[in-house]
Design a protein around this motif. Structure first.
Motif, PDB file in Angstrom:
ATOM      1  N   LEU A 326      -1.540   1.495   7.487  1.00  0.00           N
ATOM      2  CA  LEU A 326      -2.799   1.396   6.756  1.00  0.00           C
ATOM      3  C   LEU A 326      -3.366  -0.020   6.784  1.00  0.00           C
ATOM      4  CD1 LEU A 326      -1.790   3.489   3.601  1.00  0.00           C
ATOM      5  CD2 LEU A 326      -3.074   4.273   5.600  1.00  0.00           C
ATOM      6  N   THR A 327      -2.528  -0.999   7.200  1.00  0.00           N
ATOM      7  CA  THR A 327      -2.967  -2.395   7.222  1.00  0.00           C
ATOM      8  C   THR A 327      -4.156  -2.559   8.170  1.00  0.00           C
ATOM      9  OG1 THR A 327      -0.712  -3.133   6.792  1.00  0.00           O
ATOM     10  CG2 THR A 327      -2.240  -4.768   7.647  1.00  0.00           C
ATOM     11  N   GLY A 328      -5.195  -3.213   7.702  1.00  0.00           N
ATOM     12  CA  GLY A 328      -6.399  -3.408   8.502  1.00  0.00           C
ATOM     13  C   GLY A 328      -7.408  -2.292   8.340  1.00  0.00           C
ATOM     14  N   ARG A 329      -6.960  -1.156   7.818  1.00  0.00           N
ATOM     15  CA  ARG A 329      -7.866  -0.022   7.597  1.00  0.00           C
ATOM     16  C   ARG A 329      -8.236   0.113   6.118  1.00  0.00           C
ATOM     17  NH1 ARG A 329      -4.700   4.652  11.149  1.00  0.00           N
ATOM     18  NH2 ARG A 329      -4.611   3.493  13.133  1.00  0.00           N
ATOM     19  N   ILE A 330      -7.241  -0.074   5.278  1.00  0.00           N
ATOM     20  CA  ILE A 330      -7.446   0.050   3.837  1.00  0.00           C
ATOM     21  C   ILE A 330      -6.922  -1.219   3.179  1.00  0.00           C
ATOM     22  CG2 ILE A 330      -6.921   1.378   1.762  1.00  0.00           C
ATOM     23  CD1 ILE A 330      -6.414   3.794   3.528  1.00  0.00           C
ATOM     24  N   GLU A 331      -7.710  -1.836   2.320  1.00  0.00           N
ATOM     25  CA  GLU A 331      -7.282  -3.051   1.630  1.00  0.00           C
ATOM     26  C   GLU A 331      -6.008  -2.797   0.830  1.00  0.00           C
ATOM     27  OE1 GLU A 331     -10.135  -5.308  -0.627  1.00  0.00           O
ATOM     28  OE2 GLU A 331     -11.782  -4.409   0.486  1.00  0.00           O
ATOM     29  N   ALA A 332      -5.195  -3.846   0.688  1.00  0.00           N
ATOM     30  CA  ALA A 332      -3.922  -3.701  -0.009  1.00  0.00           C
ATOM     31  C   ALA A 332      -4.111  -3.207  -1.440  1.00  0.00           C
ATOM     32  CB  ALA A 332      -3.169  -5.034  -0.011  1.00  0.00           C
ATOM     33  N   ARG A 333      -5.126  -3.745  -2.139  1.00  0.00           N
ATOM     34  CA  ARG A 333      -5.326  -3.320  -3.529  1.00  0.00           C
ATOM     35  C   ARG A 333      -5.699  -1.839  -3.600  1.00  0.00           C
ATOM     36  NH1 ARG A 333     -10.632  -2.816  -4.662  1.00  0.00           N
ATOM     37  NH2 ARG A 333     -12.062  -3.717  -3.147  1.00  0.00           N
ATOM     38  N   ASN A 334      -6.434  -1.343  -2.589  1.00  0.00           N
ATOM     39  CA  ASN A 334      -6.777   0.073  -2.568  1.00  0.00           C
ATOM     40  C   ASN A 334      -5.573   0.941  -2.219  1.00  0.00           C
ATOM     41  OD1 ASN A 334      -9.455  -0.277  -3.318  1.00  0.00           O
ATOM     42  ND2 ASN A 334     -10.158  -0.552  -1.210  1.00  0.00           N
ATOM     43  N   GLN A 335      -4.651   0.390  -1.412  1.00  0.00           N
ATOM     44  CA  GLN A 335      -3.397   1.107  -1.157  1.00  0.00           C
ATOM     45  C   GLN A 335      -2.593   1.238  -2.448  1.00  0.00           C
ATOM     46  OE1 GLN A 335      -1.089  -0.275   2.268  1.00  0.00           O
ATOM     47  NE2 GLN A 335      -2.937  -1.191   3.128  1.00  0.00           N
ATOM     48  N   ILE A 336      -2.523   0.141  -3.214  1.00  0.00           N
ATOM     49  CA  ILE A 336      -1.803   0.185  -4.492  1.00  0.00           C
ATOM     50  C   ILE A 336      -2.455   1.191  -5.434  1.00  0.00           C
ATOM     51  CG2 ILE A 336      -1.163  -1.156  -6.540  1.00  0.00           C
ATOM     52  CD1 ILE A 336      -1.148  -3.650  -4.672  1.00  0.00           C
ATOM     53  N   ALA A 337      -3.796   1.137  -5.520  1.00  0.00           N
ATOM     54  CA  ALA A 337      -4.517   2.056  -6.407  1.00  0.00           C
ATOM     55  C   ALA A 337      -4.295   3.506  -5.985  1.00  0.00           C
ATOM     56  CB  ALA A 337      -6.007   1.719  -6.396  1.00  0.00           C
ATOM     57  N   GLY A 338      -4.344   3.770  -4.678  1.00  0.00           N
ATOM     58  CA  GLY A 338      -4.109   5.123  -4.193  1.00  0.00           C
ATOM     59  C   GLY A 338      -2.690   5.597  -4.486  1.00  0.00           C
ATOM     60  N   GLY A 339      -1.722   4.691  -4.317  1.00  0.00           N
ATOM     61  CA  GLY A 339      -0.335   5.037  -4.620  1.00  0.00           C
ATOM     62  C   GLY A 339      -0.136   5.386  -6.083  1.00  0.00           C
ATOM     63  N   LEU A 340      -0.739   4.599  -6.976  1.00  0.00           N
ATOM     64  CA  LEU A 340      -0.623   4.876  -8.405  1.00  0.00           C
ATOM     65  C   LEU A 340      -1.298   6.200  -8.768  1.00  0.00           C
ATOM     66  CD1 LEU A 340      -1.261   1.321  -9.928  1.00  0.00           C
ATOM     67  CD2 LEU A 340       0.888   2.601  -9.905  1.00  0.00           C
ATOM     68  N   ALA A 341      -2.444   6.476  -8.150  1.00  0.00           N
ATOM     69  CA  ALA A 341      -3.131   7.745  -8.421  1.00  0.00           C
ATOM     70  C   ALA A 341      -2.269   8.934  -7.987  1.00  0.00           C
ATOM     71  CB  ALA A 341      -4.480   7.766  -7.704  1.00  0.00           C
TER      72      ALA A 341
END
Length: 472
Positions: A326-341
């Protein structure tokens, strides 16, 4: 004229990755080992309900209190030195757990284990940040490091349940002691020393105020399940407040602060720290009680409950290394947010599990929450390193892990309080099932709220342009 022997950088890089990942795996195995044997340990050491809560959460006291201290020491005095010291200390503390004659001695040994684990985690991630420059290779390395979190959580309960079946619960701690000392020796022989370029002084006032403040806070949260208005709980809360306020004042004036408060102005650092805090409070805190719940509500054995719990942790372990895609496609903070969701959705799927339920009904929720945890763990590790200057990578990892394990203490205390206050009925098993349903609702709400907050912590466009121009 003499020439220096050539240094095999690739060998050092491979060794650093292997040792750092092995340490994280061992720390999480040790962290989760009592989850399925807590009632057995409590009965043998004659602890009550409060004592069992301390058996579960005492290691978080040491982790929360010493992670930032360890990060600061690693950056200033040598990451390898702090790492090796942590391995030796974890070995000694684990032997103390195995020989503990009372619950109090066991709990104190677990606190020491937490401090040693703090040294391994903060220095280990700092070492990774030193040998891997920003880019795809660092993303891969921190993804593997994050996978070890899920791997350790998967193995720990099964490891302790199996050893308790063939011998007794103490054998797990003797093995952890031996592995810790072997890890320290491997690190001493293979790692390259690294530290901040500028010599740092030990922030003794910061160590004392933060360590004391977090220790009192975790103690208050753990004891609070028996009543928040009891005198000793109020004293611990007051002491925590005074010391943490003092810590903030001390750090503003310190020449070499243990935590650079200026980092709090960085949205990326705030996103990583907030994500770690929510992961601990909403996810780890709730999942800690899953093995206990399936034993008490569904009647599973400690080993069977550990295997079922391994569905969540095992999926996390498998997903975390893949998050680098996901690196380069989705920002790290959005990866964290998606994981928490995703974690929140998984917790919602566990609502309504009761005495008439089958074990397989938990699997969909555990799979969803495991996938979310894997994404969050990998991206949290990467953002913790990326969000701070290169000479503060251990400080960044220390702050991130402090938030995670402080959050887990909050989460364990929160679930314990919900279990106490939930409406009863249907005997002890039915009451516990009702409590876990309410705990799932509360934890899911926290996970989803945390996802929203993390996603909102974006760098202002003007600041981002300035940062890009500076890097160019």
């Amino acid at each position: 004229m003499t020439t220096e022997p050539a240094v095999d950088r690739s060998a050092i890089t491979r060794a650093t990755l292997a040792i750092s990942c092995a340490a994280t795996l061992l720390v999480l195995i040790n962290f989760t080992a009592p989850m399925v044997t807590v009632r057995i340990i409590g009965a043998e050491l004659d602890s009550g309900a409060s004592g069992q809560t301390w058996i579960l959460s005492s290691i978080s006291v040491g982790l929360a209190a010493f992670l930032l201290v360890a990060g600061s020491l690693a950056d200033g005095f040598g990451r390898k030195r702090v790492f090796v010291t942590g391995g030796v200390l974890l070995g000694l503390a684990s032997a103390m757990c195995a020989m503990a004659p009372t619950a109090l001695v066991f709990v104190l040994a677990r606190v020491v284990q937490g401090g040693a684990s703090a040294a391994l985690l903060a220095a280990g991630l700092g070492l990774l940040g030193h040998v891997f420059p920003p880019g795809p290779e660092r993303a891969r390395a921190t993804g593997l490091w994050g996978a070890m979190v899920g791997g350790g959580i998967t193995i720990g309960p099964v490891f302790s349940a199996l050893l308790n079946k063939v011998a007794d619960w103490t054998l797990a701690y003797w093995i952890i002691a031996a592995l810790s000392l072997l890890l320290a020796g491997w690190a001493a022989l293979s790692l390259e020393e690294s530290r901040s370029e500028r010599a740092r002084k030990l922030d003794l006032a910061g160590v004392m105020t933060l360590g004391g403040g977090l220790s009192f806070l975790v103690a208050a949260l753990t004891e609070g399940r028996g009543g928040w208005t009891r005198p000793h709980v109020l004293v611990c809360l007051a002491a925590a407040l005074v010391l943490l306020v003092a810590f903030a004042r001390v750090e503003r004036k310190a020449a070499d602060p243990m935590l650079d408060l200026g980092l709090l102005k960085r949205p990326a650092f705030l996103a990583a720290t907030t994500g770690a805090l929510v992961t601990g409070a909403a996810v780890v805190g709730f999942m800690t009680y899953v093995p206990i719940a399936v034993q008490q509500v569904l009647g599973l054995s400690p080993l069977a409950s550990a295997v079922l719990f391994g569905v969540w942790a095992g999926v996390s372990f498998l997903v975390a290394p893949q998050a680098r895609r996901l690196t380069g496609r989705i920002e790290a903070r959005n990866q964290i947010a998606g994981g928490l969701a995703l974690c929140g959705l998984g917790q919602l799927a566990l609502i309504g599990i009761g005495v008439q339920s089958a074990w397989w009904q938990l699997v969909p929720g555990l799979v969803l929450a495991g996938a979310g945890s894997g994404i969050a763990n990998a991206s949290l590790a990467g953002l913790a390193v990326q969000s701070v200057p290169p000479n503060q990578v251990a400080m960044g990892s220390g702050a991130n892990n402090t938030a995670r394990y402080l959050g887990s203490s909050v989460g364990i205390a929160l679930v314990a309080a919900v279990l106490t206050m939930a409406p009863g009925g249907g005997g002890p098993a039915g009451e516990f099932a009702s409590g876990m349903t309410w705990a799932a609702v509360v934890s899911a709400a926290l996970s989803i709220l945390g996802a929203v907050v993390v996603a909102s912590l974006r760098t202002p466009a003007r600041s981002a342009k300035r940062a890009a121009a500076g890097s160019a």
